[in-house]
Scaffold this active site. Sequence first.
Site, mmCIF file in Angstrom:
data_model
loop_
_atom_site.group_PDB
_atom_site.id
_atom_site.type_symbol
_atom_site.label_atom_id
_atom_site.label_comp_id
_atom_site.label_asym_id
_atom_site.label_seq_id
_atom_site.Cartn_x
_atom_site.Cartn_y
_atom_site.Cartn_z
ATOM 1 C CG ASP A 21 62.176 19.878 45.374
ATOM 2 O OD1 ASP A 21 63.394 19.690 45.487
ATOM 3 O OD2 ASP A 21 61.324 18.981 45.464
ATOM 4 C CG ASP A 75 63.785 13.231 48.918
ATOM 5 O OD1 ASP A 75 63.183 14.106 49.556
ATOM 6 O OD2 ASP A 75 63.954 13.299 47.688
HETATM 7 C C1 DGJ Z 1 61.986 16.021 46.119
HETATM 8 C C2 DGJ Z 1 61.760 16.429 47.547
HETATM 9 O O1 DGJ Z 1 62.890 16.149 48.307
HETATM 10 C C3 DGJ Z 1 60.525 15.731 48.086
HETATM 11 O O2 DGJ Z 1 60.324 16.048 49.433
HETATM 12 C C4 DGJ Z 1 59.332 16.143 47.253
HETATM 13 O O3 DGJ Z 1 59.096 17.521 47.436
HETATM 14 C C5 DGJ Z 1 59.580 15.829 45.798
HETATM 15 N N1 DGJ Z 1 60.825 16.364 45.331
HETATM 16 C C6 DGJ Z 1 58.470 16.345 44.938
HETATM 17 O O4 DGJ Z 1 58.684 16.173 43.613
#
Ligand code: DGJ
Length: 703
Positions: free
Chosen positions: A446, A509
């Site tokens: 990430d 997200d």
């Molecule tokens: C952003 C990601 O897009 C989410 O799926 C998740 O992994 C969060 N970060 C975790 O902090």
Amino acid sequence: MGITIDQKRNLFALQMDKTTYAFAIDENGLVRHLYWGKKMSNINDLDVPVLSEISSNDPILDIVQEEYPVFGGMRYKEQCLKVNFADGTRDIVYRYESYEQNENTLKINLKDIHYDLTIQLNYQLYEDRDLIERSVTIINTGTEKIEIEAIYSGQMHLPHQALTLTGTKGYWLAELQEFKQSLGGSKMIMESRRGISTHHHSPFFILDHHATETSGDVYFGALKWSGNFKTVIEPRPYGTTLVQMGLNPHDCQIVLEGGTSFTTPEMIIGYSADGFGKMSHQMHAYARTYILKGGDRPVLYNSWEAMVFDVTCEAQIELSKKAAAMGCELFVVDDGWFGNRNSDADGLGDWYINREKFPDGLNPLIKAVKDSGMMFGIWIEPEMVNPPTQLLKDHPDWIYHFKNRVNDTSRNQLVLNVTKPEVQAFIYQMIDDLLANHDIDYLKWDANRPISQTGISRDMWVKHTQAVYEIVAKIKEKYPTVLIEACASGGGRVDYGALSYFDDVWTSDNTDPFDRLTIQKTYSYLYPIKAMRAWVTDHPYRNVPLPFKFHSAMMGSLGMGCNILNFTEAQMEESKGFIAAYKEIRQTVQNGNFYRLEHQSTNHYHLFEYVYQAEVLLFIFLPQANIDRGNVRVKLQGLDTEATYVFEIPKKMTTRYGDYLFANSNEEVFETRNKSGAFLMYHGIDLQLNGDYASAIIKFKKQ
Ligand code: DGJ
């Protein structure tokens, strides 16, 4: 087929299945673009136009269509390369020097007439896909440094002015929102200045001339780069449109010491004479064949939306048991398992296992996951650090920063200066330790903020992304079976650069299944379905029934993110059914030809089709029926007209509006039908869904 060279005229034709791309060297040693479009087997007809200036205000160098125009002379259009020589000269004058050909690769060597600068234009042909990969290598053959102020991967010339751009706009939670814009008299720019390819614009262009999904000229390209990029589209006053793509020159400078070279990211470009559908097939097939590694993607469970930072060994084991019972094949622990990570304010950088949450480490959870027959995955965010961590205390100089300036935090975190070898070594070691000591099959990498206060080296915009790629490549070399997902707060790193190093991309997200239809549709233009992660979750923005959530997520690589500890027996059973159904059709979804079907219904049906070998899948969604509640005539594509296709539709149907009509996608009694490919493609079948958020998948089998 392949690369045809007319030695006498220094004319180079890149001959593909259905496309020709040609350029030549003119009498002044300039590399002149000649043609890009439908295939012409005989290149003798191609002439290199003799240039003369239109007026003193329309100089030759500005009019000429060059493969790689440089800053220099009377060129006022967009240029691909701008350098500062050591003596202060900023003007390049190049001449053709030579070429090198090796099967389907071609290098054109250009040299500055005075300075020790070689420009190498690189072309790689994918004949069967009608695609060309282009990049450029700049070589400093002397001893004095050369500063590069702008360097693009290439320029293309499209033989139209009345073009329509299909672009992407958006932001976090609203990535990949399609827009259409006719080109007018001014330039268009899409770019990133954030250090990732971003949620805002995607590094690709699609330009069409009266195209539909099935007809018309489409020119397209995508950059293999996950950092700052710039796409410039300029309708020229002289009758064509130029497009150029590459690294964003914004705040960037690359210094080439004597004897060194720099190669740009590649861009992949193509032409389709048969509309957007063919374009997608070309790019998807290219990605599946040449870019993506690994087999079919497993159905995953991810803990993020269910647990956020509140991950504990016990609860994760419980979740994993239910995930396995449901049919998931991979269990991924997301954020929260390490350091003092109870919120986004702390922990990043301290990559030790949080013993309050996992008293005996991760292995008891991994064992439980493996015992239940699933693979195990884990989340990391290696480029970042939270201020309270020991890592930052030990290495305050490891973050990007300027002297005398306060660093901006975002999501309470700072960005590590990944261009430093010691930071790279730290990140690699952290991942290596994790993988060496645990039976891990999947990493989710990430990156949750853009870069700022970048420090004095203006090449960091390039080096940061290169370093990320290098670390991932090194990890892959040591652990070739580990799958790695690229995520940047959702879809901030959805691009062909990420796809070339990582295996999957986290698309957004935003897991609302209706919003996802728009995101997924735009994604599908150029990016491969197999790498598109899509989850079923508890948190859509609207009340959507479980079948619609599953059908939407089944359009890509299916994942589950609901808090299944709260699921009823009925929800468990229903989910199990959908996951089993996905496994049956996964081959087709992940490897098939994908079609965005157009229709004439006044109701807002969303229709998508996949064709793989003898299987055809039709996904049909109706988020909300209009007052007329009308049916939709669905004309399939890509079928064998002479073959018979067998398919099942719910029995509760009438022929009131046409051939077939069904009222309820959950209808349990099905009726088998046979129709020819010709009927299904040319006549079509009439279908109807009722109610809000109605959806269905219909399977057709070729006999
Ligand atoms: C952003 C990601 O897009 C989410 O799926 C998740 O992994 C969060 N970060 C975790 O902090």
